[in-house]
Write a protein that holds these residues in place. Structure first.
Motif, PDB file in Angstrom:
ATOM      1  N   ARG A  37       0.934  -1.387   0.353  1.00  8.39           N
ATOM      2  CA  ARG A  37      -0.070  -0.026  -0.139  1.00  8.39           C
ATOM      3  C   ARG A  37       1.025   1.247  -0.117  1.00  8.39           C
ATOM      4  O   ARG A  37       0.546   2.111   0.756  1.00  8.39           O
ATOM      5  N   THR A  38       1.947   1.081  -0.597  1.00  4.91           N
ATOM      6  CA  THR A  38       2.470   2.431  -1.131  1.00  4.91           C
ATOM      7  C   THR A  38       3.829   2.746  -2.581  1.00  4.91           C
ATOM      8  O   THR A  38       3.902   1.315  -2.272  1.00  4.91           O
ATOM      9  N   TYR A  94       2.376  10.694  -1.896  1.00  9.18           N
ATOM     10  CA  TYR A  94       2.266  10.017  -0.232  1.00  9.18           C
ATOM     11  C   TYR A  94       0.940  10.137  -0.396  1.00  9.18           C
ATOM     12  O   TYR A  94      -0.080  11.154  -0.590  1.00  9.18           O
ATOM     13  N   ASP A  95       0.196   9.040   0.204  1.00 12.13           N
ATOM     14  CA  ASP A  95      -1.378   9.038   0.119  1.00 12.13           C
ATOM     15  C   ASP A  95      -1.516   9.705   0.665  1.00 12.13           C
ATOM     16  O   ASP A  95      -2.772   9.894   0.817  1.00 12.13           O
ATOM     17  N   MET A 142      -5.376  12.182   0.856  1.00 12.21           N
ATOM     18  CA  MET A 142      -6.247  11.432   1.353  1.00 12.21           C
ATOM     19  C   MET A 142      -7.147  13.123   1.638  1.00 12.21           C
ATOM     20  O   MET A 142      -6.712  13.748   2.084  1.00 12.21           O
ATOM     21  N   GLU A 149     -10.247   6.806   0.561  1.00  8.05           N
ATOM     22  CA  GLU A 149      -8.780   5.644   0.330  1.00  8.05           C
ATOM     23  C   GLU A 149      -8.234   6.014  -1.321  1.00  8.05           C
ATOM     24  O   GLU A 149      -8.248   5.985  -1.866  1.00  8.05           O
ATOM     25  N   ILE A 150      -6.900   5.042  -0.514  1.00  6.54           N
ATOM     26  CA  ILE A 150      -5.968   5.456  -2.040  1.00  6.54           C
ATOM     27  C   ILE A 150      -5.524   3.710  -1.933  1.00  6.54           C
ATOM     28  O   ILE A 150      -5.492   3.155  -1.513  1.00  6.54           O
ATOM     29  N   HIS A 160      -4.384   1.148  -3.832  1.00  7.74           N
ATOM     30  CA  HIS A 160      -3.066   0.493  -4.382  1.00  7.74           C
ATOM     31  C   HIS A 160      -3.008  -1.459  -5.371  1.00  7.74           C
ATOM     32  O   HIS A 160      -2.929  -2.150  -4.484  1.00  7.74           O
ATOM     33  N   ASP A 174      -3.467   3.031  -9.644  1.00 11.93           N
ATOM     34  CA  ASP A 174      -3.558   3.299  -8.111  1.00 11.93           C
ATOM     35  C   ASP A 174      -5.480   3.682  -8.444  1.00 11.93           C
ATOM     36  O   ASP A 174      -5.852   4.262  -9.761  1.00 11.93           O
TER      37      ASP A 174
END
Length: 204
Positions: free
Chosen positions: A23-24, A97-98, A102, A119-120, A122, A127
């Motif tokens: 998740r990055t 970055y997430d 957000m 929410e993001i 991946h 994405d």
């Protein structure tokens, strides 16, 4: 600032490896050997990454102290959390970055409000922004340049140019309903025409 950078999946093999849902955008940095991660639930961590590798397109990690399949399986669904400096930015100016994305407001080019990024996601292919609309419904917006035309961090908004049907399928529903109505009317017309052509009794 704490960010979720992964989620532990099922155990792999018998030596303590686990699959990880990344998740990055920077797994090499956040999920590299030596990284110390907090966890959710907190009782599962902290976890220190001992080794990692990619197998069949999936990231496999081994944590210090996790030596067998049972210990690895016990970590299943654990969230991996990294400590990140809020002022830290990606090296590429077109990456984010997430935590920067957000809660951004999602709008069309003319300013029409669509919703808010909650929410993001991946995925292996791309994405996705999970956007919550005012009525509580959600819509998924692919984070690609053709659709997300601008990220305006200063004004806390993401400008999108969605293709037809991505954020509003009412036109599609309406056209389908009209087509069904037309089909029904045509069927009724055919039935009436057949009734006219049928003989009425034997004429006696």
């Amino acid at each position: 600032m704490q960010l979720v950078v992964g989620r532990v999946g099922r155990a792999h093999g018998i030596k303590g490896e686990v699959t990880v849902e990344v998740r990055t955008d920077e797994p090499e940095l956040r999920l590299g050997p030596g990284a110390v991660l907090q966890t959710e639930p907190a009782s599962a961590g902290p976890l220190t990454i001992e080794a990692g590798r990619v197998h069949s397109g999936r990231l496999l990690l081994r944590f210090e102290g996790v030596k067998d399949r049972n210990a690895a399986e016990a970590l299943r669904n654990t969230l991996l959390i990294a400590e990140v400096d809020p002022s830290e930015l990606p090296e590429d100016e077109d990456e984010y970055y997430d935590h920067q994305l957000m809660d951004l407001d999602v709008v069309l080019a003319d300013g029409t409000e669509i919703g808010r990024i909650t929410e993001i996601s991946h995925l292996p292919s791309q994405d996705l922004f999970i956007v919550e609309r005012e009525d509580g419904s959600e819509v998924m917006i692919p984070f690609v340049q053709e659709i997300v035309t601008e990220i305006d961090l200063e004004n806390q908004r993401a400008v999108i140019d969605p293709p037809p049907g991505l954020i509003d399928d009412r036109a599609v529903v309406a056209s389908t309903r009209d087509a069904e109505a037309e089909a029904g009317a045509a069927a009724q017309g055919e039935a009436k025409a057949e009734a006219k052509d049928e003989p009425r009794g034997d004429g006696s």
